[in-house]
Motif scaffolding. Structure first.
Motif, PDB file in Angstrom:
ATOM      1  N   THR A 166       0.826  -1.213   0.000  1.00  0.00           N
ATOM      2  CA  THR A 166       0.000   0.000   0.000  1.00  0.00           C
ATOM      3  C   THR A 166       0.851   1.251   0.000  1.00  0.00           C
ATOM      4  OG1 THR A 166      -0.104  -0.278   2.382  1.00  0.00           O
ATOM      5  CG2 THR A 166      -2.028  -1.009   1.120  1.00  0.00           C
ATOM      6  N   GLY A 167       2.081   1.104   0.406  1.00  0.00           N
ATOM      7  CA  GLY A 167       2.940   2.280   0.509  1.00  0.00           C
ATOM      8  C   GLY A 167       3.444   2.783  -0.825  1.00  0.00           C
ATOM      9  N   PHE A 168       3.234   1.995  -1.888  1.00  0.00           N
ATOM     10  CA  PHE A 168       3.848   2.345  -3.177  1.00  0.00           C
ATOM     11  C   PHE A 168       3.521   3.764  -3.614  1.00  0.00           C
ATOM     12  CE2 PHE A 168       3.567   2.547  -7.834  1.00  0.00           C
ATOM     13  CZ  PHE A 168       4.910   2.396  -8.111  1.00  0.00           C
ATOM     14  N   HIS A 169       2.263   4.102  -3.632  1.00  0.00           N
ATOM     15  CA  HIS A 169       1.887   5.416  -4.151  1.00  0.00           C
ATOM     16  C   HIS A 169       2.383   6.534  -3.258  1.00  0.00           C
ATOM     17  CE1 HIS A 169      -0.450   4.355  -7.683  1.00  0.00           C
ATOM     18  NE2 HIS A 169      -0.688   3.227  -7.031  1.00  0.00           N
ATOM     19  N   ARG A 170       2.392   6.245  -1.973  1.00  0.00           N
ATOM     20  CA  ARG A 170       2.870   7.271  -1.052  1.00  0.00           C
ATOM     21  C   ARG A 170       4.371   7.505  -1.244  1.00  0.00           C
ATOM     22  NH1 ARG A 170       2.631   5.523   4.061  1.00  0.00           N
ATOM     23  NH2 ARG A 170       1.496   3.604   3.637  1.00  0.00           N
ATOM     24  N   HIS A 171       5.086   6.437  -1.578  1.00  0.00           N
ATOM     25  CA  HIS A 171       6.544   6.557  -1.618  1.00  0.00           C
ATOM     26  C   HIS A 171       7.101   6.731  -3.025  1.00  0.00           C
ATOM     27  CE1 HIS A 171       7.045   5.884   2.622  1.00  0.00           C
ATOM     28  NE2 HIS A 171       6.099   4.962   2.549  1.00  0.00           N
ATOM     29  N   ALA A 172       6.209   6.682  -4.017  1.00  0.00           N
ATOM     30  CA  ALA A 172       6.681   6.805  -5.400  1.00  0.00           C
ATOM     31  C   ALA A 172       7.383   8.143  -5.620  1.00  0.00           C
ATOM     32  CB  ALA A 172       5.504   6.667  -6.362  1.00  0.00           C
ATOM     33  N   PHE A 173       6.798   9.196  -5.081  1.00  0.00           N
ATOM     34  CA  PHE A 173       7.401  10.522  -5.254  1.00  0.00           C
ATOM     35  C   PHE A 173       8.798  10.559  -4.641  1.00  0.00           C
ATOM     36  CE2 PHE A 173       8.073  14.991  -4.181  1.00  0.00           C
ATOM     37  CZ  PHE A 173       7.737  15.603  -5.380  1.00  0.00           C
ATOM     38  N   ALA A 174       8.880  10.082  -3.392  1.00  0.00           N
ATOM     39  CA  ALA A 174      10.173  10.075  -2.702  1.00  0.00           C
ATOM     40  C   ALA A 174      11.181   9.206  -3.448  1.00  0.00           C
ATOM     41  CB  ALA A 174       9.997   9.584  -1.273  1.00  0.00           C
ATOM     42  N   ALA A 175      10.717   8.063  -3.946  1.00  0.00           N
ATOM     43  CA  ALA A 175      11.628   7.160  -4.664  1.00  0.00           C
ATOM     44  C   ALA A 175      12.183   7.849  -5.905  1.00  0.00           C
ATOM     45  CB  ALA A 175      10.896   5.887  -5.043  1.00  0.00           C
ATOM     46  N   ASN A 176      11.340   8.631  -6.577  1.00  0.00           N
ATOM     47  CA  ASN A 176      11.825   9.317  -7.773  1.00  0.00           C
ATOM     48  C   ASN A 176      12.758  10.467  -7.433  1.00  0.00           C
ATOM     49  OD1 ASN A 176      10.937   8.260 -10.446  1.00  0.00           O
ATOM     50  ND2 ASN A 176       9.017   8.126  -9.325  1.00  0.00           N
ATOM     51  N   VAL A 177      12.603  11.035  -6.230  1.00  0.00           N
ATOM     52  CA  VAL A 177      13.594  12.026  -5.788  1.00  0.00           C
ATOM     53  C   VAL A 177      14.944  11.335  -5.611  1.00  0.00           C
ATOM     54  CG1 VAL A 177      14.217  13.671  -3.984  1.00  0.00           C
ATOM     55  CG2 VAL A 177      11.853  13.472  -4.707  1.00  0.00           C
ATOM     56  N   VAL A 178      14.908  10.114  -5.068  1.00  0.00           N
ATOM     57  CA  VAL A 178      16.155   9.341  -4.913  1.00  0.00           C
ATOM     58  C   VAL A 178      16.761   9.046  -6.286  1.00  0.00           C
ATOM     59  CG1 VAL A 178      17.135   7.160  -4.123  1.00  0.00           C
ATOM     60  CG2 VAL A 178      15.426   8.329  -2.716  1.00  0.00           C
ATOM     61  N   VAL A 179      15.910   8.642  -7.228  1.00  0.00           N
ATOM     62  CA  VAL A 179      16.392   8.348  -8.586  1.00  0.00           C
ATOM     63  C   VAL A 179      17.007   9.615  -9.189  1.00  0.00           C
ATOM     64  CG1 VAL A 179      15.685   7.725 -10.928  1.00  0.00           C
ATOM     65  CG2 VAL A 179      14.772   6.467  -8.985  1.00  0.00           C
ATOM     66  N   MET A 180      16.326  10.741  -8.988  1.00  0.00           N
ATOM     67  CA  MET A 180      16.843  12.002  -9.521  1.00  0.00           C
ATOM     68  C   MET A 180      18.198  12.340  -8.897  1.00  0.00           C
ATOM     69  SD  MET A 180      15.113  15.776  -9.352  1.00  0.00           S
ATOM     70  CE  MET A 180      14.059  15.761 -10.787  1.00  0.00           C
ATOM     71  N   THR A 181      18.318  12.121  -7.583  1.00  0.00           N
ATOM     72  CA  THR A 181      19.589  12.365  -6.900  1.00  0.00           C
ATOM     73  C   THR A 181      20.699  11.528  -7.540  1.00  0.00           C
ATOM     74  OG1 THR A 181      18.353  12.717  -4.869  1.00  0.00           O
ATOM     75  CG2 THR A 181      20.724  12.373  -4.653  1.00  0.00           C
ATOM     76  N   CYS A 182      20.395  10.252  -7.765  1.00  0.00           N
ATOM     77  CA  CYS A 182      21.390   9.370  -8.390  1.00  0.00           C
ATOM     78  C   CYS A 182      21.735   9.882  -9.791  1.00  0.00           C
ATOM     79  CB  CYS A 182      20.853   7.947  -8.470  1.00  0.00           C
ATOM     80  SG  CYS A 182      20.680   7.169  -6.865  1.00  0.00           S
ATOM     81  N   GLY A 183      20.729  10.369 -10.512  1.00  0.00           N
ATOM     82  CA  GLY A 183      20.984  10.914 -11.849  1.00  0.00           C
ATOM     83  C   GLY A 183      21.912  12.108 -11.786  1.00  0.00           C
TER      84      GLY A 183
END
Lengths: 187, 234
Positions: free
Chosen positions: B194-211
């Motif tokens: 259930t946490g996926f949608h809540r954490h998708a934004f944060a996960a993409n911030v992490v992806v962006m950081t890695c980028g």
């Protein structure tokens, strides 16, 4: 094609700006403190070094390839300091003079001499340092205008040249030496 | 929650793994290449390049973040493949060398782009989402230029050149399928939570950081190389 978004409405601009700001700041910190020290040895903050992530300068030499004894024997390291000298002699018609370098057995110098105004007769030779008066001649020539080469001393002593002007004009000998000898002098 | 943390940790750990997973084709791989056609070797090198290239995997992770159906995934991967096949063939056949640092920096920025897209940034700022399929195809073109430059480091023989490039391409696809399968499985578990949608934004911030980290890493590499060249020519 249906694309589902994480949220039904997109985030607000301040939310986006904050998220990008966080991403940039964290990326910058990780880059400066970890990636750059570890990958390129660039460590402006000193943090990389303090956490052991600073990459030391890499050696470009393959130390695993051995140096054979024969190869090692081509290099000698005399005790005398390395030096370079240039000396000139002017010889009147009929006059002769010597320049000799004091050196130990096994040490070497590179030499080149030229004659301006004519030619000379020469004797490249050495005399023993032990006071016995022993001598050895290495090279001789007549009507020579120049010579150059490398000399390896076969014994402890003074090694050099005797030049004589056998022309009717004064000549000038210019000698350049580089190598391992403690003294070079006109005799 | 633990799953999310696990994934985030994995994302952070991969770029830090260093030389073992270094992008590009390892110098020792040159020993594999001899003369003529070597289908298996180039297939393997292509696959290895993708599976061990964390920047490619990160990009793929961003691309399939909101793709649920295998059909969609297949379409995007095909678009990416068509893009990079064009430039890979072109680069090798024409002998085009692009500075790998620049290409890898662009790949890092493509990760940033995709993360921003996933965060809903374009929808907010532009009012619509730029064509994601076109974007994937264009990034495929850039990836292909990098691959082409790296492939040429092997001083390829003209003998069997085209079959070898094609084998490398097929290997890249195989590697993508392998990498994507792993990512899809992990994402599948994550999406069920259930946490996926809540954490998708944060996960993409992490992806962006890695980028950003990838892009910065490559840009500094480029600048270091330029400085060295300037010093050498002095």
């Amino acid at each position: 094609m249906t694309l589902m978004r994480s949220e039904p409405t997109p985030p607000t601009v301040p939310q986006l700006a904050r998220a990008i700001g966080v991403a940039v700041v964290i990326a910058g910190i990780v880059l400066v403190t970890a990636v750059l020290p570890a990958e390129y040895g660039i460590d402006p903050t000193g943090i990389g070094s303090s956490i052991g992530l600073l990459r030391p300068p890499a050696s470009a030499i393959d130390m695993t390839i051995p140096v054979t004894p024969e190869a090692a024997a081509t290099v000698s390291r005399p005790e005398a300091a390395f030096r370079s000298d240039e000396m000139t002699l002017t010889l009147k018609p009929g006059e002769g003079a010597e320049i000799k370098a004091t050196m130990v057995k096994g040490s070497s110098y590179v030499f080149s001499w030229t004659v301006a105004g004519g030619t000379v007769e020469f004797d490249m030779h050495g005399e023993y340092a032990d006071g016995t008066g022993g001598e050895a001649s290495y090279a001789k020539g007549e009507e020579a205008a120049s010579d150059r080469g490398t000399f390896h001393a076969p014994f402890d002593g003074r090694h050099g040249w005797f030049w004589q002007n056998l022309t009717w004009q004064p000549v000038t000998v210019t000698l350049k030496t580089s190598g391992f000898y403690t003294k070079i002098e006109k005799l | 929650m633990t799953r999310i943390f696990g994934l985030v940790l994995l994302l952070l750990a991969v770029p830090l793994a260093g030389d073992a997973l270094a992008h590009g084709v390892a110098a020792s791989d040159k020993d594999l290449i001899t003369q003529g056609r070597q289908f298996a070797v180039f297939l393997y090198l292509g696959a290895k390049h993708m599976v061990t290239g964390y920047d490619h995997l990160l990009f793929l992770f961003g691309v399939i973040f909101f793709l649920y159906r295998l059909k969609e995934v297949a379409l995007y991967v095909t678009l990416f493949a068509v893009g990079h096949s064009i430039t890979l063939l072109y680069a090798v056949l024409s002998g085009t060398h692009v500075n790998p640092f620049i290409i890898d920096a662009i790949i890092g920025l493509s990760v940033v782009y995709k993360a921003f897209d996933n965060m809903g940034g374009f929808t907010r700022l532009l009012g619509f989402q730029p064509n994601t399929r076109l974007a994937v195809w264009i990034f495929g073109l850039f990836h292909g230029l990098g691959l082409g430059t790296k492939l040429q480091d092997f001083s390829l023989s003209a003998d069997g050149l085209v079959p070898n490039i094609l084998a490398f391409n097929v290997g890249v696809e195989l590697g993508q399928v392998l990498g994507l399968s792993a990512i899809l499985i992990a994402m599948g578990f994550w999406r069920r939570s259930t946490g996926f949608h809540r954490h998708a934004f944060a996960a993409n911030v992490v992806v962006m950081t890695c980028g950003f980290i990838l892009a910065g890493y490559q840009l500094v590499g480029y600048l270091t190389q330029m400085t060295q060249i300037t010093q050498m020519t002095r």
